[in-house]
Scaffold this motif. Structure first.
Motif, mmCIF file in Angstrom:
data_model
loop_
_atom_site.group_PDB
_atom_site.id
_atom_site.type_symbol
_atom_site.label_atom_id
_atom_site.label_comp_id
_atom_site.label_asym_id
_atom_site.label_seq_id
_atom_site.Cartn_x
_atom_site.Cartn_y
_atom_site.Cartn_z
ATOM 1 N N PHE A 202 0.759 -1.195 0.303
ATOM 2 C CA PHE A 202 0.015 0.011 0.096
ATOM 3 C C PHE A 202 0.839 1.310 -0.040
ATOM 4 O O PHE A 202 0.455 2.199 -0.726
ATOM 5 C CB PHE A 202 -0.829 0.060 1.294
ATOM 6 N N ALA A 206 0.953 3.986 -3.155
ATOM 7 C CA ALA A 206 0.705 5.285 -2.853
ATOM 8 C C ALA A 206 1.810 6.218 -3.348
ATOM 9 O O ALA A 206 1.672 7.358 -4.011
ATOM 10 C CB ALA A 206 0.683 5.525 -1.213
ATOM 11 N N LEU A 296 -3.798 -6.639 -4.044
ATOM 12 C CA LEU A 296 -3.723 -5.092 -4.461
ATOM 13 C C LEU A 296 -3.400 -5.025 -5.844
ATOM 14 O O LEU A 296 -4.144 -4.134 -6.801
ATOM 15 C CB LEU A 296 -2.909 -4.459 -3.714
ATOM 16 N N SER A 348 1.057 1.327 -10.847
ATOM 17 C CA SER A 348 0.994 0.878 -9.460
ATOM 18 C C SER A 348 1.010 -0.762 -9.379
ATOM 19 O O SER A 348 1.789 -1.477 -8.770
ATOM 20 C CB SER A 348 0.126 1.354 -8.291
#
Length: 383
Positions: A202, A206, A296, A348
């Protein structure tokens, strides 16, 4: 040590499970990212009430799309491990990568079609040419998402195999005093770093997404500056070319400079953890990062692909249709989703594969170094 008796049939079964698992993940990815199916059409319909509902639906679609791929990965890992131990997991990863040539081909297909559309627009070709390249680009978004699904699945299995190698290396270095019965997740240090490891993907996502936003903002301001200083650039037939080099410099410099912090985080986190907190902390860190990164990566890649194709689906509609077509308020809401989806699916999401593999590789390479510091307990002797 126990001897693993392996037959060619068992090895073949593990490779085949990986190949079939990759196929299933690819089909599920196509279902969630192609506008031929219900999820993307539902996402396009959500744009009727604005960009906010489009964002909500898109994020939910990404989360939902991770369910079946994760279950498939779990099944492949369980049966390959039960068949051939950790070596079976490595063989299953080979199964995932067995169609690497196809994966590379479909991954390249999308950017080629996208660039062809850009060239057609800049060359002021007939609008029908752009319509055809947009249709090809929509298919390219789906094929790219399928390729990313294969890559994420194989990265998860490779990382797990490398983690097994790390544990084995520590066990041999310590003469079975550490990890003799595997990793105990109920040890306080291991569990604490399991949570920290789950945070790493995460934090990485970010950093990379903010980097894209920063570079995009700089480029928009540069374009605005050129239009303010030279208003004649907006004429139908301008006599002067814009300064394209300035925009290209912004993107290329940002792509290198902005990747330093997330890259350093991925490299130094396992090294500092092993040096200061010991090998049990590293084992928790690797497992946490692997578990979180898989979920993710899949959700971000599929959300981005779905947003892009929802926009393309709306653009195909006529002004008299329910979705109003290109230039409408519904289309503008879809463009917002597509703009957010680009760093999701192109930055990402795919980069999380590197997070999984690089942390595991570094931990394996420096395993003996970690053990050399207070017999694997680290500088702080936490274990």
């Amino acid at each position: 040590d126990d001897i693993l008796h392996l037959s060619p049939l068992k090895a073949t079964i593990c490779v085949a499970m990986g190949a079939v698992g990759g196929l299933v993940i690819g089909l599920i990815t196509e279902y969630y990212t192609s506008h031929s199916y219900q999820p993307v059409r539902e996402l396009a319909g959500s744009c009727k009430t604005g960009a906010a509902t489009n964002m909500i639906y898109g994020i939910a679609l990404g989360f939902k799309s991770a369910i079946i791929p994760v279950l498939v990965l779990a099944i492949v890992i369980y049966f390959s491990f039960a068949t051939c131990d950790m070596y079976g997991v490595a063989l299953a990863a080979i199964g995932f990568l067995s169609n690497l040539t196809t994966g590379l081909t479909i991954d390249v297909y999308g950017p080629v079609c996208d660039n062809a559309g850009g060239i057609a627009e800049m060359a002021e070709l007939h609008p029908s040419v752009r319509e055809k390249t947009d249709a090809l680009d929509a298919a390219g978004n789906t094929t790219a998402a399928i390729g990313k699904g294969f890559a994420i699945g194989s990265a998860a299995l490779v990382s797990l195999a490398l983690f097994g190698a790390f544990v084995t290396r520590i066990r041999h270095s310590s003469n079975n005093t550490l990890f003799a019965d595997g990793v105990n997740m109920l040890e306080p240090v291991t569990f604490a770093f399991l949570i920290i490891g789950g945070m790493i993907p995460f934090a990485f996502a970010a950093l990379t997404m903010k980097s894209v936003g920063t570079a995009a903002m700089e480029m928009v301001l540069e374009v605005q500056r050129q239009f303010d200083e030279k208003p004649h650039l907006l004429d139908e037939n301008p006599t002067e070319r814009p300064d394209y080099d300035a925009c290209i410099a912004i993107s290329t410099q940002a792509s290198l400079k902005e990747m330093v912090p997330p890259g350093a985080m991925v490299i130094f986190t396992p090294l500092l953890t092993g040096i200061f907190f010991g090998v049990t902390a590293v084992s928790g860190l690797l497992v946490g990062a692997l578990v979180a990164a898989v979920q993710l990566a899949i959700s971000m890649s599929n959300s981005g692909g779905a947003w892009d194709n929802a926009k393309k689906y709306i653009e195909k509609q006529s002004p008299d249709s329910e979705l109003k077509g290109k230039g409408s308020d519904i289309h503008k809401a879809a463009v917002v989703g597509d703009t957010v989806g680009d760093p999701f699916k192109d930055t990402s999401g795919p980069a999380l594969n590197i997070v999984m593999k690089l942390m595991a590789v570094l931990s394996l390479v420096f395993a003996d170094t970690f053990y050399a510091i207070n017999s694997g307990k680290g500088v702080f002797k936490m274990a």
